[in-house]
Scaffold this motif. Structure first.
Motif, PDB file in Angstrom:
ATOM      1  N   THR A  80       0.766  -1.503   0.194  1.00  0.00           N
ATOM      2  CA  THR A  80      -0.563   0.041   0.065  1.00  0.00           C
ATOM      3  C   THR A  80       1.149   1.310  -0.042  1.00  0.00           C
ATOM      4  OG1 THR A  80      -1.222  -1.688   1.195  1.00  0.00           O
ATOM      5  CG2 THR A  80      -1.735   1.191   1.307  1.00  0.00           C
TER       6      THR A  80
ATOM      7  N   THR B  60      -2.299   6.643  -2.858  1.00  0.00           N
ATOM      8  CA  THR B  60      -3.729   5.783  -2.409  1.00  0.00           C
ATOM      9  C   THR B  60      -3.373   4.403  -3.263  1.00  0.00           C
ATOM     10  OG1 THR B  60      -4.928   6.264  -4.369  1.00  0.00           O
ATOM     11  CG2 THR B  60      -4.500   7.501  -1.297  1.00  0.00           C
TER      12      THR B  60
ATOM     13  N   GLN C  73      -7.266   0.777  -6.278  1.00  0.00           N
ATOM     14  CA  GLN C  73      -7.432   2.344  -5.189  1.00  0.00           C
ATOM     15  C   GLN C  73      -8.290   2.480  -3.597  1.00  0.00           C
ATOM     16  OE1 GLN C  73      -8.258   6.539  -6.664  1.00  0.00           O
ATOM     17  NE2 GLN C  73      -6.315   6.405  -7.025  1.00  0.00           N
TER      18      GLN C  73
ATOM     19  N   ASP D   6      -8.356   3.242   1.037  1.00  0.00           N
ATOM     20  CA  ASP D   6      -7.622   3.961   2.030  1.00  0.00           C
ATOM     21  C   ASP D   6      -7.084   3.837   2.782  1.00  0.00           C
ATOM     22  OD1 ASP D   6      -8.261   5.884   3.998  1.00  0.00           O
ATOM     23  OD2 ASP D   6      -9.996   5.896   4.134  1.00  0.00           O
ATOM     24  N   PRO D   7      -5.599   4.629   2.713  1.00  0.00           N
ATOM     25  CA  PRO D   7      -4.436   3.885   3.689  1.00  0.00           C
ATOM     26  C   PRO D   7      -4.748   3.800   5.065  1.00  0.00           C
ATOM     27  CG  PRO D   7      -4.013   5.500   2.064  1.00  0.00           C
ATOM     28  CD  PRO D   7      -5.602   5.866   1.718  1.00  0.00           C
TER      29      PRO D   7
END
Length: 403
Positions: A281, A304, A320, A322-323
């Motif tokens: 990530t 992302t 993609q 949400d980290p």
């Protein structure tokens, strides 16, 4: 590092017979401190207990061993009663012993009930305490020598000839070179290994920061080559890679995780490499992934982006995300977004150092939510149960997952 953890570190050194004279004197002064006694109990409970009752420590013998310790006996004879009428060291060691005995009694009682009541495992409850993970790791030097980092006090400096290893007040390990301009001939490697229930933060000689999660290992040079920086990772780690230029040219940074190679074109990223999947990530900058399987295309990640490499299926999936969820562990939390119960419990098992058994066929149970990694294990399980549609029974260090 909080006060209990500082006391735990001091106690571990004492138990390993590595406490200095000053630290032994400090032990004497802390014997009436209830927080210190809590630390004693925490250190004791961190140990893994054997499977047979005959192997459990005998409470009376344990008490005798504590009071017979010459380091303690000497101090006790010299410290009987203070001017204000309070008995200090000897009385306090009896208090510590009482903590040990009370805990051993609870463990033995739990063992007796576990093995002598003829009911199915999922009907049993456990009184064995399970504590969250903490800063624990072993460093392995080039010559094979192993150093338990939890036994090193703050501001310790280990002189390794050409380089220094320092443990600062926050518990972080860092490297510094005595002669940064000296040519690199033979590259010397160190390895840091975190156990289940442990984590550790490392700052390498180039200034790069690595935060290692539980059950992980990283091998790295104490001084990087001027043409290529390369480390080997097993498990999970968060990286903040420092820029390194030699004669105006950027020195690449490589992370080798089994069959995946990551080349840093930017700075902040997380790699999770357990079992058959490697999940990368990217938080900031840019990285490039390549694979041992030539049939798999290289992947360039922007912020992302997340790539999941399935080694068995020889597949690569890029999306993609949400980290926040990938980085929650480094910020002291568990965080999941519609994760399977198996994924959730894998994380719990590594951090709390417990075993997981699935008693029923679990289909479709997923969990979404965030909770502290330092939460009481039973409260954590209740939260997961409420949100994930499952139930738990705990016996010793094994957790049974039920419909």
């Amino acid at each position: 590092m909080n006060q209990i953890e500082q006391y735990c570190q001091l106690i571990r050194k004492y138990l390993a017979d590595q406490a200095s004279k000053e630290e032994q004197e400090l032990l004497q002064e802390l014997m009436d401190d209830p927080v210190f006694l809590q630390a004693w109990e925490k250190v004791w409970r961190e140990n893994s207990y054997p499977a047979h009752p005959a192997a459990y420590p005998d409470p009376h013998r344990m008490l005798e061993n504590i009071l017979a310790d010459p380091r303690i006996a000497t101090a006790a004879s010299a410290h009987q009663k203070t001017t204000d009428g309070h008995f200090n060291f000897r009385r306090s060691w009896w208090q510590v012993a009482a903590v040990f005995l009370a805990f051993c009694g609870a463990v033995l009682w739990g063992y007796y009930n576990f093995y002598n009541v003829d009911t199915p495992p999922k009907e049993q409850l456990s009184n064995v305490s399970i504590v969250p993970g903490s800063d624990k790791a072993m460093i392995i030097l080039e010559d094979g020598k192993q150093i338990d980092l939890s036994l090193l006090s703050a501001d310790t400096v280990l002189d390794q000839g050409e380089y220094l290893i320092t443990k600062d007040n926050s518990g972080q390990i860092s490297y510094s070179l005595k002669d940064n301009l000296a040519p690199t001939n033979n590259i010397v490697y160190n390895t840091i290994v975190t156990p289940r229930g442990g984590e550790y933060t490392l700052r390498m000689a180039d200034g790069s920061l690595v935060q290692l999660n539980a059950g992980s290992k990283i091998k790295y040079p104490v001084k990087f080559d001027t043409k290529l920086r390369s480390v080997q990772l097993e498990g999970e780690a968060y990286f903040e890679v420092a820029k390194m230029d030699v004669k105006g040219k950027r020195v690449p940074f490589i992370v080798q995780s089994g069959a995946q190679t990551l080349e840093v074109l930017g700075t902040h990223f997380n790699i999770k490499s357990f079992d058959d999947h490697i999940v990368t990530t990217l938080v900031e900058g840019k990285v490039k992934l390549s694979f041992a399987d030539a049939a798999l295309k290289e992947q360039v990640l922007a912020p992302t982006d997340q790539v999941i490499f399935d080694k068995n299926r020889r597949s690569v999936k890029k999306e993609q995300v949400d980290p926040f969820y990938s980085l929650a562990w480094k910020n002291g939390n568990f965080a999941f977004d519609n994760a399977s119960i198996q994924t959730v419990m894998d994380e719990v098992a590594r951090w709390y150092d417990v075993e997981i058994s699935y008693e029923d066929q679990l289909k479709g149970q997923h969990f979404s939510g965030t909770i502290s990694r330092y939460e009481d294990i039973d409260k954590l399980l209740k939260t997961i149960s409420f949100a994930g549609g499952v139930h738990f029974e705990r016996k010793g260090r094994r957790i049974y997952v039920l419909n």
